[in-house]
Every structure is written in structure tokens, then in C-alpha cells.
Design an enzyme around this catalytic site. Sequence first.
Site, PDB file in Angstrom:
ATOM      1  N   CYS A   1       0.868  -1.165   0.000  1.00 40.36           N
ATOM      2  CA  CYS A   1       0.000   0.000   0.000  1.00 40.36           C
ATOM      3  C   CYS A   1       0.908   1.218   0.000  1.00 40.36           C
ATOM      4  CB  CYS A   1      -0.953  -0.020   1.188  1.00 40.36           C
ATOM      5  SG  CYS A   1      -0.107   0.036   2.780  1.00 40.36           S
TER       6      CYS A   1
ATOM      7  N   HIS B   1      -5.171   8.839   3.630  1.00 39.90           N
ATOM      8  CA  HIS B   1      -5.458   7.424   3.387  1.00 39.90           C
ATOM      9  C   HIS B   1      -6.950   7.205   3.601  1.00 39.90           C
ATOM     10  CE1 HIS B   1      -5.271   3.034   3.759  1.00 39.90           C
ATOM     11  NE2 HIS B   1      -4.021   3.087   3.327  1.00 39.90           N
TER      12      HIS B   1
END
Length: 646
Positions: A26, A565
Site C-alpha cells: 500500500c 489514506h
Amino acid sequence: MDYPQTARTIIELLGGADNINSVFHCITRLRFDLKDNEKVQRAQLEQLDGVMGINLSGDQFQVIIGSKVTQVCHAIQAELPDTAAAQATEQPAAEHKRRNPVSVALEIISGIFSPIIPAIAGAGILKGLLSLCLSFGWVASSNQTFQIMTAIGDGVFYFMPMVLAFSAGNKFGANPYLSVALAAILFHPTLTTLFKSGTPVEFLGLGVSAVSYASSVIPIILSVWLLSFVERQINRVMPNALKTMFTPLLSLLIVAPVMLIFIGPAGISVGNNLSSGIIWLVDNMGPLAGILVGGTLSLMIITGMHYVLVPIIINNITKLGYDPIKILMFAANFGQAGAAFGVFLRSRNKKTKSLALSTSFTALMGVTEPAMYGVNIRFKKPFAAALIGGACGGCFGSTMGVKTYAYALSGLPGLPALVGPTFDWALVSMAIAFGVAAVLTVVMGFEEKPENSAPAQPAEAPAVAAAVPTPAAVSSSAEAELLAGISPVAISKNEQLFAPIDGQLAQLSELSDPVFADEVFGKGMAIVPLKGELLSPIDGNVGSVFATNHAITLESASGAEVLIHIGIDTVKLNGRHFTRHVEDGQQVKVGDPLISFDLDALIAANIDPSVIVIVTNTDHYGAISQLKQGAVASREAFLQLTATTA
């Protein structure tokens, strides 16, 4: 950083290429599917240059890298061509891999109770202070001001099902407001009057047990879980034009009777039996119970298992008026504080001493992760000393029958919750935990590197101690730089960040992901979104948009580096439900659209949709402070970045 060498070392420390099924990344961390997590050489991996920490989430092993994660991942995939080639097909399959039921249960409990801890901790401290005033005769119980303050402290506990309903709704993917509506039924005056009448209560010929749901925990959690299932099934067949009206109606009509007739009474019975079991354990195995729980509670905190105790503690306090196991949390925390203080006394490294002293104080305040991850686990022996200290303090507290009368943080701010006949013994038990851990740390010593030495290479590192089989991460970017000997670059201009989305503000510590909760990448805030439109919080440039569009980095004109995020573990969606509106390097202004996402789809997939905003160069500022509480509107200033020298 030498990416190929770092990649080869990481592979070796993960148990070799044969132990790696797949790897992807990620925006901050490598995510591995390993054949055997026990083969990982955790201690050496944590010490590796470029690794900020490690974390085990369910069955996924994560290596936290930071801004260089893409380069490191590509280097690893170059070393493992078969894994890289299989990436596209294996990742979706991994989403459906059967997960450990215990991990799932712990994740659910953590996800439900973490967000409500600030509310019950604040109210618990107030209840303790009021008890203190009453005990010392500073106020009479008939005083109206005292009674109103009591209502302020008791409110969240009395209406606990409604608080839990909202949190559980978010966790299970049910409509949180419909979940609250379900909980409100339990407190309706008509229903409570029926229950108090003394006559049998029936619904469609079925008996409804006359029980009190005030302060209950288990019934509403089970009911909201059922609601989430019913809601999804109805939405599958209901035409879109009718969903807004008829999905809530049918969901309430189906779930509410089941809750009142079956789930509610069963949940109350389970809760009461758990409380009785804990009381029996303490009454019959007091010292032993204190040793076992007090000595292992820090391990439970690392794995998240301590959240299992939260509903039991709350149920004990509300049903019995006290709880006998909360003192063991105090003992465990003071043990961690004492061990870190022992490191401060014993260490000859100035940076280590500074870190140990600051994290010892933090642990005394009830937040142990910085001391535990940044100091005690890092040096191993202090962590063992902390466990022994917690066991000794817990043993004494259980032997003396120490009771806690409100739920509060297990640190100095929570002392009022202990005020009562056993308060003095509570103080002694905490002093024992702190003192034993500190003395043992000083006596046993620990290995630390010289002031300016580089991290040891894996081949030279000692074997990992089997006593610490759990993840650890440096708790903040400030401590990471401190350990690495990096001097922060000061920024001389104040700045404000503007909310990128409408929603409800939350602390990072409330998040279920420990990497964000422990501020590994810096300080910031989370926002529980009301819609799926992410806007720019700064005037500046786009650093990079992650390939799956769930995360983005920005840099403001004055130098603030911001990571946003969307959601927890949304990388597993592989870009589904996300649409980017900007590209790498593009200039943006406050309020410019960055990313769109399908909020309903995230909630339906049982994903925490919190939008996480982090200032990744936190240590370049003198302070980062919150400007808003509660609800926030997009384009509204919510974080103040104070320059080191304005």
C-alpha cells in the site's frame, strides 16, 4: 537505501523465498502472505535500515517502510519473479482466504470499543472525582449540582447500548443511525413501563422478558450484527427507488422483535454469567488470577485481546457497582512504565535515555505503546521485567481485593476511578509493579548499541527471543527519527490544514490499525466521512496518487508533507470504488477534488471508511494541534501546524 540489498535481506528475514506466497504494497507498507509467520526473524527485521516497524494484521504480515515502499516492493518482486507474476491473480483470491476466527473476533471487538473509549474514559474519570468528593464529605449527595454532575458522568454508561449501536453499526456495515434507532427502542418509556408493571409482557403471543437494558453491552452488539445481515438481504431485492423508505422500515420490524424476545434476554444472561465467572475467579484464585492476568496483559494489548475485557469490566461496574480486574490493567501499565524508567537509569546512550524517560511518563499516563514498542520490546529484557512487574503488582492488588468503581484510562488520570475503601492498596499495587519492573531492568541490564553505531546486519544478529512473538513498531515518527539519529529540519511558517471531507473528527488512537493509531508516520486526525468526495486540504502539489487510488500524498507551498489514506485496509479492494481526479505533480488549491469513492460500498464491505490525514514531517514543526472537535465540514480549518521558529 540500497533497494536490491534491502529486498534480499527482507526476504531472508521473512524465512526465505519459499516462505513467501505473495507480496504487494500500500502507500506505506509491504503486505506479505507467508506460509509460516513463525519463521520470521522479527527482531532483526525491526533493526534493518529502512524498516520502520512490523505488524501482523489477521494472517497478513506487514513490513512498514514509508515513502520508499514502492521501490522496495519492486526490488522484492524482482528477486521473486514467480511471486510478482502471480500477483494479479493471487491478490483477489487472498481477499476470500479463510481467516482465523479468533483474529476476526478480536478485530470486531477492537473495532467496536476503540472509538467509544474516549467517551467512557472521560465520563469514568468524572465519576471517580465525584466519588472522591463524596468520600471526603466535600459535597452532599442531595446537592443538586452534584446530582447534575452525576448525570453527566453516568449518561454515557446508562445509555451504553445507544453508544455501542452507532459504533457497531459502523463496524458491521449496518446503517449507524438505524442502529441507534434500534437501541432507542430499549429505553422507550412505554416499554420500560410495561417491564416495571409486574405483569407478563407479550408480542404476537410470544413472551417478552422484563429485563433492564441500561448499561448493557452484549444484547445490542448481537442485535446490530443481525441488523447488518437483514439490511443487506433487503437491499439486494429492494428497488433503488424504494430503499430509503422500506429498507429501514422492514429492518426494524424484523430485528426489533427478535432483539426483545430472544437476543436481549440471552445477551443479558451471558453478560451476568461472565461477571459472575470473573468474580468467582478473583474470589477463589485471587493471587494466582492477579499473577496470570497482570503478567500477561501487556501481551494481550499487543495482540488486541485486551478488548475482550472491556465489555466485561463495563458490565461489572454497571451491574455490581465495581470491577475487580481493572486494577490488573493499571499494574500492567505501571510495569511497562517502570521498565522504561529502568532503561533510562541504566542506559548510557543519550538518545535512548531521552526516549525511555519520555515514554515512561507516557505509560504512567495510561498510554503504554510508546514505551512497550519503542523501548521495552526493542531491548527484550526490559519487556520481561515489565511482565514480571505487572504480575507482582497484579498479585498484590488481587490479594487485597482492590476494586475499580468507574471505567477510566489505566494510568494517573484514572486514579479517581479507584477511590474507595481499597484505594490505598491500589496505590501500593501500582508502586510494586513500577518498582519491581524498574529494579529488574537495572539489575538484568540489556544490550544497546554504541551511540553512533549502525544497525547490526541480520547475519550477525542473535536469535530472536521466543518470548516476544508479536509485532512491534516505533510509536511515532518523532521517536523513529530519534532512534535513527536524524535531526528534524525546522519549518519557519505556521500553516492550517483544511478538512478534506465532511464528517466526524476522531483521534488516530481510535483507529483499529496500530500503525496509524501509534502515529508511526506522524500526527494527524481521522475523519469518519459523510460522503465520498475527497478534497485538497492545502495549496500545493500532488506528490503521488497510489495505484489503487485509495491514498494520496501532498506537499503544501510552505513545506507540509501530508498523507491522506481512505479507509482501513482498502488496498485489498484493488482500486474498486475509487476514482482519481488528479495526477502526480499536479498543482492543487484548497477544495480541489482529489479522489471520489463509493462510501456505501465500503460500508457494505464491512470496511472502516475513516479518512486518515497525517502530517508525515511532523517533527519539522513545533506543534500540531486540533482546531475542531466533533463534526467538521470540508474546507474548514481543523489542524494547526505551528512552526518551530515563526
